[in-house]
Design a protein around this motif. Structure first.
Motif, PDB file in Angstrom:
ATOM      1  N   TRP A  24      48.590  37.518  35.254  1.00 36.71           N
ATOM      2  CA  TRP A  24      47.215  38.017  35.221  1.00 36.71           C
ATOM      3  C   TRP A  24      46.249  36.958  34.742  1.00 36.71           C
ATOM      4  O   TRP A  24      45.130  36.881  35.210  1.00 36.71           O
ATOM      5  N   TRP A  25      46.674  36.122  33.809  1.00 40.83           N
ATOM      6  CA  TRP A  25      45.805  35.085  33.241  1.00 40.83           C
ATOM      7  C   TRP A  25      45.388  34.066  34.295  1.00 40.83           C
ATOM      8  O   TRP A  25      44.303  33.497  34.221  1.00 40.83           O
ATOM      9  N   LEU A  26      46.258  33.815  35.302  1.00 42.66           N
ATOM     10  CA  LEU A  26      45.923  32.880  36.381  1.00 42.66           C
ATOM     11  C   LEU A  26      44.749  33.410  37.201  1.00 42.66           C
ATOM     12  O   LEU A  26      43.806  32.677  37.512  1.00 42.66           O
ATOM     13  N   LEU A 126      45.744  48.396  52.329  1.00 35.02           N
ATOM     14  CA  LEU A 126      46.649  48.464  51.179  1.00 35.02           C
ATOM     15  C   LEU A 126      46.218  49.461  50.124  1.00 35.02           C
ATOM     16  O   LEU A 126      47.047  50.105  49.503  1.00 35.02           O
ATOM     17  N   ARG A 127      44.922  49.549  49.870  1.00 38.39           N
ATOM     18  CA  ARG A 127      44.370  50.472  48.874  1.00 38.39           C
ATOM     19  C   ARG A 127      45.067  50.382  47.523  1.00 38.39           C
ATOM     20  O   ARG A 127      45.403  51.391  46.908  1.00 38.39           O
ATOM     21  N   VAL A 128      45.313  49.150  47.063  1.00 35.12           N
ATOM     22  CA  VAL A 128      45.902  48.951  45.745  1.00 35.12           C
ATOM     23  C   VAL A 128      44.789  48.907  44.710  1.00 35.12           C
ATOM     24  O   VAL A 128      43.610  48.949  45.052  1.00 35.12           O
ATOM     25  N   GLU A 129      45.180  48.789  43.419  1.00 34.71           N
ATOM     26  CA  GLU A 129      44.174  48.723  42.369  1.00 34.71           C
ATOM     27  C   GLU A 129      43.157  47.638  42.680  1.00 34.71           C
ATOM     28  O   GLU A 129      43.513  46.556  43.109  1.00 34.71           O
ATOM     29  N   MET A 176      38.140  41.295  37.444  1.00 32.81           N
ATOM     30  CA  MET A 176      38.477  42.721  37.379  1.00 32.81           C
ATOM     31  C   MET A 176      39.941  42.952  37.783  1.00 32.81           C
ATOM     32  O   MET A 176      40.649  43.745  37.170  1.00 32.81           O
ATOM     33  N   PHE A 177      40.392  42.236  38.821  1.00 34.06           N
ATOM     34  CA  PHE A 177      41.781  42.350  39.253  1.00 34.06           C
ATOM     35  C   PHE A 177      42.716  41.851  38.155  1.00 34.06           C
ATOM     36  O   PHE A 177      43.746  42.466  37.874  1.00 34.06           O
ATOM     37  N   ALA A 178      42.354  40.728  37.507  1.00 31.74           N
ATOM     38  CA  ALA A 178      43.176  40.183  36.426  1.00 31.74           C
ATOM     39  C   ALA A 178      43.300  41.176  35.279  1.00 31.74           C
ATOM     40  O   ALA A 178      44.380  41.345  34.711  1.00 31.74           O
ATOM     41  N   LEU A 179      42.207  41.849  34.958  1.00 30.55           N
ATOM     42  CA  LEU A 179      42.248  42.838  33.885  1.00 30.55           C
ATOM     43  C   LEU A 179      43.130  44.025  34.268  1.00 30.55           C
ATOM     44  O   LEU A 179      43.852  44.568  33.421  1.00 30.55           O
ATOM     45  N   ALA A 180      43.099  44.409  35.555  1.00 31.85           N
ATOM     46  CA  ALA A 180      43.984  45.487  36.013  1.00 31.85           C
ATOM     47  C   ALA A 180      45.442  45.041  35.925  1.00 31.85           C
ATOM     48  O   ALA A 180      46.314  45.812  35.503  1.00 31.85           O
ATOM     49  N   LEU A 181      45.721  43.779  36.299  1.00 32.44           N
ATOM     50  CA  LEU A 181      47.086  43.264  36.175  1.00 32.44           C
ATOM     51  C   LEU A 181      47.521  43.216  34.714  1.00 32.44           C
ATOM     52  O   LEU A 181      48.673  43.510  34.389  1.00 32.44           O
ATOM     53  N   HIS A 182      46.608  42.813  33.835  1.00 31.21           N
ATOM     54  CA  HIS A 182      46.926  42.756  32.409  1.00 31.21           C
ATOM     55  C   HIS A 182      47.274  44.156  31.893  1.00 31.21           C
ATOM     56  O   HIS A 182      48.203  44.313  31.084  1.00 31.21           O
ATOM     57  N   GLU A 183      46.558  45.149  32.374  1.00 32.56           N
ATOM     58  CA  GLU A 183      46.846  46.527  31.970  1.00 32.56           C
ATOM     59  C   GLU A 183      48.241  46.943  32.440  1.00 32.56           C
ATOM     60  O   GLU A 183      48.990  47.573  31.702  1.00 32.56           O
ATOM     61  N   ILE A 184      48.596  46.567  33.676  1.00 34.58           N
ATOM     62  CA  ILE A 184      49.937  46.864  34.193  1.00 34.58           C
ATOM     63  C   ILE A 184      50.982  46.152  33.341  1.00 34.58           C
ATOM     64  O   ILE A 184      51.993  46.734  32.950  1.00 34.58           O
TER      65      ILE A 184
END
Length: 195
Positions: A24-26, A126-129, A176-184
């Motif tokens: 996510w950090w990348l 795809l309709r992913v996060e 925003m995507f990185a933050l969603a990945l961090h949450e996962i």
């Protein structure tokens, strides 16, 4: 289908996202760098045309790398083509900073339109996060590309501004995507910590 901790089934793409969540950090770093460069392009409109041409080239390369990462995330061949076109466009703009504005406008317009279509297709299929941000970025990219093609006599300053706006929103979408990945990633670490 992947099953989460609550027993809900998710598409296979969700499982791919969970594998990518440790990176996510990348995506956060890419988003921040792209957003900052977008702001520089938007507010440094009176710099020399050569400097702006090189910033546009760097912006195209960064955006292309982002598209390639996104394409890898969604296994999208169209996204790989879009990313490669953006990177090649950036390299060409850097190699020939005195290239005519018309050619740069057309190249930028085509790059953004291909990139926009790839993002829209990825978002809708795809309709992913974060798919809404992906869709928004694709529509914005299409609009910027169409504007660049419809107005090829635009100056490098206008192209820098358009690219800056597009890069700012691309950067925000990546953040925003990185933050969603961090949450996962955090939700995956929480159950194993309690076990």
């Amino acid at each position: 289908m992947a099953i989460d901790e609550f027993g809900f089934e998710w598409p296979a793409e969700r499982a791919g996202l969970e594998r990518q969540s440790s990176k996510w950090w990348l995506f956060l770093a890419l988003g921040a760098a792209t957003a900052v460069l977008g702001l520089i392009l938007m507010f440094d409109l009176f710099a020399a045309a050569r400097t702006l041409a090189l910033l546009v080239a760097l912006g195209l390369v960064l955006t292309g790398v982002g598209e390639l990462i996104t394409a890898g995330r969604y296994e999208s061949r169209l996204g790989i083509v879009a990313g490669a076109v953006l990177v090649v466009g950036g390299i060409l703009a850097a190699a020939w900073p005195d290239i005519t504005l018309w050619v740069l406008a057309v190249l930028t317009g085509v790059d953004f339109m291909v990139s926009g279509v790839a993002r829209i297709v990825g978002a809708l299929t795809l309709r992913v996060e974060g798919w809404g941000w992906l869709l928004f970025g694709g529509v914005l990219s299409l609009a910027v590309g169409a504007l660049a093609l419809a107005w090829p006599g635009a100056t490098i300053v206008v192209l820098g501004l358009l690219l800056g706006v597009r890069m700012l929103f691309f950067g925000i979408a990546e953040i925003m995507f990185a933050l969603a990945l961090h949450e996962i990633s955090s939700s995956q670490a929480a159950p194993s910590a309690s076990a």
